[in-house]
Enzyme design. Structure first.
Site, PDB file in Angstrom:
ATOM      1  N   MET A   5      11.723 -17.411   5.109  1.00 32.87           N
ATOM      2  CA  MET A   5      12.189 -16.406   4.138  1.00 32.87           C
ATOM      3  C   MET A   5      11.879 -16.896   2.725  1.00 32.87           C
ATOM      4  SD  MET A   5      15.959 -14.685   4.068  1.00 32.87           S
ATOM      5  CE  MET A   5      16.903 -16.160   3.740  1.00 32.87           C
ATOM      6  N   HIS A   6      11.103 -16.117   2.000  1.00 31.87           N
ATOM      7  CA  HIS A   6      10.791 -16.522   0.620  1.00 31.87           C
ATOM      8  C   HIS A   6      10.581 -15.356  -0.337  1.00 31.87           C
ATOM      9  CE1 HIS A   6       6.757 -15.700   2.250  1.00 31.87           C
ATOM     10  NE2 HIS A   6       6.396 -15.484   1.000  1.00 31.87           N
ATOM     11  N   ARG A   7      10.790 -14.116   0.116  1.00 30.80           N
ATOM     12  CA  ARG A   7      10.539 -12.976  -0.781  1.00 30.80           C
ATOM     13  C   ARG A   7      11.588 -12.944  -1.891  1.00 30.80           C
ATOM     14  NH1 ARG A   7       5.858 -12.120  -0.163  1.00 30.80           N
ATOM     15  NH2 ARG A   7       5.197 -12.002   1.957  1.00 30.80           N
ATOM     16  N   ASP A  50      10.502 -12.842   6.490  1.00 29.38           N
ATOM     17  CA  ASP A  50      10.043 -11.835   5.535  1.00 29.38           C
ATOM     18  C   ASP A  50       8.591 -12.129   5.137  1.00 29.38           C
ATOM     19  OD1 ASP A  50      10.242 -13.955   3.744  1.00 29.38           O
ATOM     20  OD2 ASP A  50      11.938 -13.108   2.634  1.00 29.38           O
TER      21      ASP A  50
END
Ligand code: UD1
Ligand code: UDP
Length: 361
Positions: free
Chosen positions: A202-204, A282
């Site tokens: 997850m990095h958005r 994501d």
């Protein structure tokens, strides 16, 4: 001469099959690294594991506000491309490095080849959406993974230079997941044993930059893991690690359901994906790999520029933070038969790209 402009983890991975194919045929190429990613776990490790030659140039722009980063890449590319005089400039995807590569090629009257062209989320809050559209507007070669992107480009009146070639992620992930099976010890290193686990990436910005949202998602994932008796292995992107630490959340989640670890090399990540009951992500590339490796995926977003993965049946979208909803969805995905088709081609994408570019020795 093919100039490959790349700057981030997924670009290194997805350009690698094209670089290998050019090398295999003895065709001239030059790798220009923008330096957008520079931490060894996001950069160097992929050159080593994927057996890539070192970049001929590294612009070392580092982390900066987007406009300054793009401007710094443009400045650097002016000098490098003036010297190199490539016959074509290629970039993959939708990052700031890609937009800068496209603009530089356009303004220097060099043909620009866009790998993974025509993807759209229709979500302009996403920094990548503008990059996709703008890079597409100046590209001379649009290498689309599937007919979905070809049709989308046609609706935007882009019909020249459009080629449906598949996605190089199939070339890369098929080859390296076999290598990973033989070489990666990550499950043993993490002591997973017979423990069932989900893999999370997850990095958005929409998920991690706002502390309240990040905390809700992490709580929701924690409760879901407890409900389904799963561990969540979470290699944490530096953007997310910073967000978790700044919000004083790292300590809260570092034990319990989560195994928080540094970003991983490609082999370990592929091995974990293959062994997971479920993938939560994501990431764009991870959605594709989940589909290719036939591991059910829940995409923690309201939209995706990879709708083929959803249509195929291996991916669903979930942008809420309610653990009853997520647990039910996760249980449904885990018990699904893993028989969906891979929409992204046959793993021969790099060969097609090199054939079409028709580079001369
Ligand atoms: C970028 C891309 C995104 C892509 C992702 C792949 C844009 C707009 N975003 O997001 O599309 O999905 O890469 O991982 O181009 N940082 C480090 N070390 C690094 C790089 C970044 O510590 O090597 C930290 C810095 O605090 C930096 C933050 O991560 O400010 C964000 O980095 P940035 O390159 O701006 O965006 P990503 O989130 O990595
Ligand atoms: N990846 C990796 N190690 C990690 C997380 C991801 O090797 O710890 C790989 C993953 O297998 C995929 C790519 O990085 O091929 C996806 O990159 P990322 O999620 O950073 O970017 P996106 O695809 O969202 O642009």
């Amino acid at each position: 001469m093919l100039a490959v402009v790349l700057g981030t983890r997924p670009e290194i991975i997805k350009c690698s099959p094209v670089i290998h194919e050019a090398r295999r045929r003895g065709l001239p190429f030059s790798i220009i690294h923008t330096g957008q990613h520079y931490t060894p776990e996001l950069d160097e490790i992929f050159f080593q594991e994927l057996d890539l030659p070192q970049p001929a140039f590294n612009l070392r722009v580092g982390s900066q506000p987007p406009l300054k980063q793009i401007a710094a890449i443009l400045n650097g590319l002016y000098d490098v491309l003036s010297d190199l005089k490539p016959s074509v400039v290629m970039a993959q995807g939708d990052t700031n490095s890609v937009l800068a590569g496209a603009l530089a090629a356009h303004k220097m009257n060099l043909p620009f080849a866009h790998l993974e062209a025509g993807m759209r989320s229709d979500d302009w809050d996403m920094p990548e959406e503008g990059n996709r559209v703008l890079a597409g507007a100046v590209a001379d070669y649009h290498f689309c993974p599937t007919t979905v992107q070809r049709d989308r480009l046609a609706r935007e009146d882009i019909t020249r230079g459009v080629h449906v070639v598949g996605n190089t992620i199939v070339d890369a992930s098929r080859y390296f997941s076999d290598v990973a099976k033989a070489n990666s010890q990550i499950c043993e290193r993490l002591g997973l044993g017979q423990q069932r686990f989900a893999l999370l990436t997850m990095h958005r910005p929409s998920n991690v930059d706002e502390p309240a949202r990040l905390s809700q998602i992490m709580d929701c994932l924690d409760q879901t893991a407890r409900a389904l008796d799963l561990k969540i292995v979470f290699p944490v992107h530096p953007r997310t690690e910073k967000a978790l630490r700044d919000a004083n959340l790292w300590n809260k989640y570092e034990s319990g359901s989560f195994i928080l670890i540094k970003p991983m090399g490609y082999l370990d990540l592929l091995r974990l994906q293959s062994g997971a009951q479920l993938i939560l992500t994501d990431s764009g590339g991870v959605q594709e790999e989940a589909n290719i490796l036939r591991v059910p995926c829940i995409t923690l977003r309201a939209n995706t520029e990879r709708p083929e993965t959803v249509t195929a049946g291996g991916n669903v979208l979930y942008a809420g933070a309610n653990s009853s909803e997520l647990s039910a969805l996760a249980a449904h995905m885990i018990q699904k038969e893993r028989n969906w088709a891979c929409p992204f081609g046959d793993g021969q994408t790099a060969k097609r790209v090199i054939n079409i570019l028709n580079l001369n020795v």
